[in-house]
Design an enzyme around this catalytic site. Structure first.
Site, PDB file in Angstrom:
ATOM      1  N   CYS A 110     115.073  10.997 123.297  1.00  9.54           N
ATOM      2  CA  CYS A 110     116.161  11.789 122.709  1.00  9.54           C
ATOM      3  C   CYS A 110     115.729  12.355 121.352  1.00  9.54           C
ATOM      4  O   CYS A 110     115.617  11.617 120.367  1.00  9.54           O
ATOM      5  CB  CYS A 110     117.403  10.913 122.559  1.00  9.54           C
TER       6      CYS A 110
ATOM      7  N   PRO B  86     117.313  14.442 119.108  1.00  8.64           N
ATOM      8  CA  PRO B  86     118.264  14.266 117.996  1.00  8.64           C
ATOM      9  C   PRO B  86     118.332  12.814 117.508  1.00  8.64           C
ATOM     10  O   PRO B  86     118.541  12.568 116.320  1.00  8.64           O
ATOM     11  CB  PRO B  86     119.602  14.718 118.597  1.00  8.64           C
ATOM     12  N   CYS B  87     118.174  11.861 118.446  1.00 10.40           N
ATOM     13  CA  CYS B  87     118.190  10.436 118.053  1.00 10.40           C
ATOM     14  C   CYS B  87     117.022  10.141 117.111  1.00 10.40           C
ATOM     15  O   CYS B  87     117.193   9.500 116.066  1.00 10.40           O
ATOM     16  CB  CYS B  87     118.069   9.539 119.279  1.00 10.40           C
ATOM     17  N   ARG B  88     115.848  10.605 117.503  1.00 12.45           N
ATOM     18  CA  ARG B  88     114.647  10.345 116.705  1.00 12.45           C
ATOM     19  C   ARG B  88     114.737  11.046 115.350  1.00 12.45           C
ATOM     20  O   ARG B  88     114.250  10.519 114.333  1.00 12.45           O
ATOM     21  CB  ARG B  88     113.401  10.797 117.471  1.00 12.45           C
TER      22      ARG B  88
END
Length: 378
Positions: free
Chosen positions: A278, A280-282
């Site tokens: 992901c 955006p998560c990172r």
């Protein structure tokens, strides 16, 4: 509201519980090595499978056993650059469709994107369903991209013009969701009624709207994994609402040791849903690291739940991003038990839990999260 017509004999529900063999044979022009087709699919029980096939003289073939109806992503790597490139590269040749225990033939002169399907009633019914709801998300995205490409360079730099394009795209998505909802109301025995209602419900379920339509669906549909997941999401809408006591859970960490949300009693906890794949998560992880260092000694903790299905990828992301807090996962991807308990349908997603165990925020990240933590911890 326009009345939606019934699609005759649309996917008998009884067939969805049966297991049988399928064959997919493809012919894409005269493509040859190193061209390769990647085939990822999930059956009606929620079991995910992956396969691939080298294209030889334009042909490829997949066979396997399927329970119920399959939901798949198929991508064609024309130049041998690998699976990620075949899915995510600009102009990627990737398609999404449903199929059954059938002998399916795919034909095209040049690409999967332009392929014609024969031999699949499930696929034909899927296309009929798409016609009623206004197309797939991919269709709407393609139309939005075409509108952007036709704009002048000046328009593409104009924030007002771009906001208008985005508003138009969002409006088409909302209209599609409403048509999916209406389709589900009008076709309670159709497999695609469940598909449409599940998508229309989204990650923030309007229980008063969705619950009655779900209740009216054929009982056999509700016993499918997708039906059970939607039921969990409807229930999670109440369980994870602001002011509710956060559902407790226990899952193993990177060393196989069980970690429970109850272990953090008396602390402010950010339950963070993420995955190594992901983007955006990172991108948010550096901010989480900063906030964790700032408030850890004041009683702030993070409990990350990964929706990965590869332990190697999960561990590599933790190490690369330098994440020092508790990490758990059952490595079942979107079928992660905690993700389903919390009704998570997209990542990143988070729930902020106070010292009394109550949910006091959700989908917090970036400056929104930082401000909330500053209020709580200072």
């Amino acid at each position: 509201m326009k009345k939606f017509l019934m699609i005759a004999a649309l996917l008998p529900v009884a067939a969805s519980a049966q297991t049988g063999k399928f064959t997919i044979t493809g012919k894409i022009g005269n493509l040859d090595k190193p061209a390769k087709v990647y085939f990822d699919y999930m059956d009606s029980n929620g079991a995910g499978k992956e396969d691939s096939a080298v294209v030889v003289n334009g042909t490829f073939k997949f066979t396997g056993n399927l329970t119920g109806i399959g939901n798949t992503r198929m991508s064609l790597d024309h130049t041998g650059e690998g699976k990620p490139h075949s899915i995510y590269a600009p102009g990627a040749d990737v398609i999404y469709f449903y199929f059954g225990k059938e002998n399916i033939v795919i034909n095209s002169k040049d690409s999967l994107s332009n392929a014609r399907f024969t031999g699949s009633k499930v696929y034909d019914d899927f296309q009929a369903y798409n016609k009623q709801i206004g197309g797939t998300i991919m269709d709407l995205t393609k139309a939005a991209n075409n509108a952007y490409s036709k704009a002048t360079p000046e328009q593409q730099k104009d924030s007002i013009f771009m906001a208008g394009l985005n508003a138009s795209f969002r409006k088409s998505i909302d209209a599609r969701s409403e048509k999916q909802y209406q389709f589900a109301k009008s076709n309670p025995k159709s497999y695609f009624a469940l598909v449409g209602l599940s998508e229309a419900a989204g990650s923030k379920v309007d229980v008063k709207k969705i619950q009655p339509v779900f209740t009216a669906l054929d009982p056999k549909l509700k016993q499918l994994d997708m039906g059970k997941e939607l039921q969990q999401r409807i229930e999670a809408a109440g369980l994870t609402s602001i002011g509710s006591v956060a559902p407790t859970f226990t899952q193993n960490d990177v060393n196989g040791k069980p970690v429970s949300l109850a272990d953090f009693k008396g602390k402010v906890v950010l339950v963070e849903f993420w995955a190594s794949w992901c983007v955006p998560c990172r991108a948010e992880n550096p901010n989480l690291v900063e906030q964790y260092k700032k408030y850890k000694d004041k009683g702030f903790e993070i409990l990350s739940v990964s929706l990965d299905n590869s332990k190697a990828a999960w561990l590599a992301a933790i190490e690369k991003d330098g994440l020092p807090w508790a990490q758990v996962s059952d490595l079942k991807g979107w079928n992660n038990a905690v993700g389903r308990l919390y009704g998570v349908r997209a990542v990143p997603q988070s729930f902020l839990v106070d010292r009394d165990g109550k949910v006091i925020g959700n989908t917090l990240r970036g400056e929104t999260l930082n401000k909330k933590l500053a209020e709580l911890m200072n």
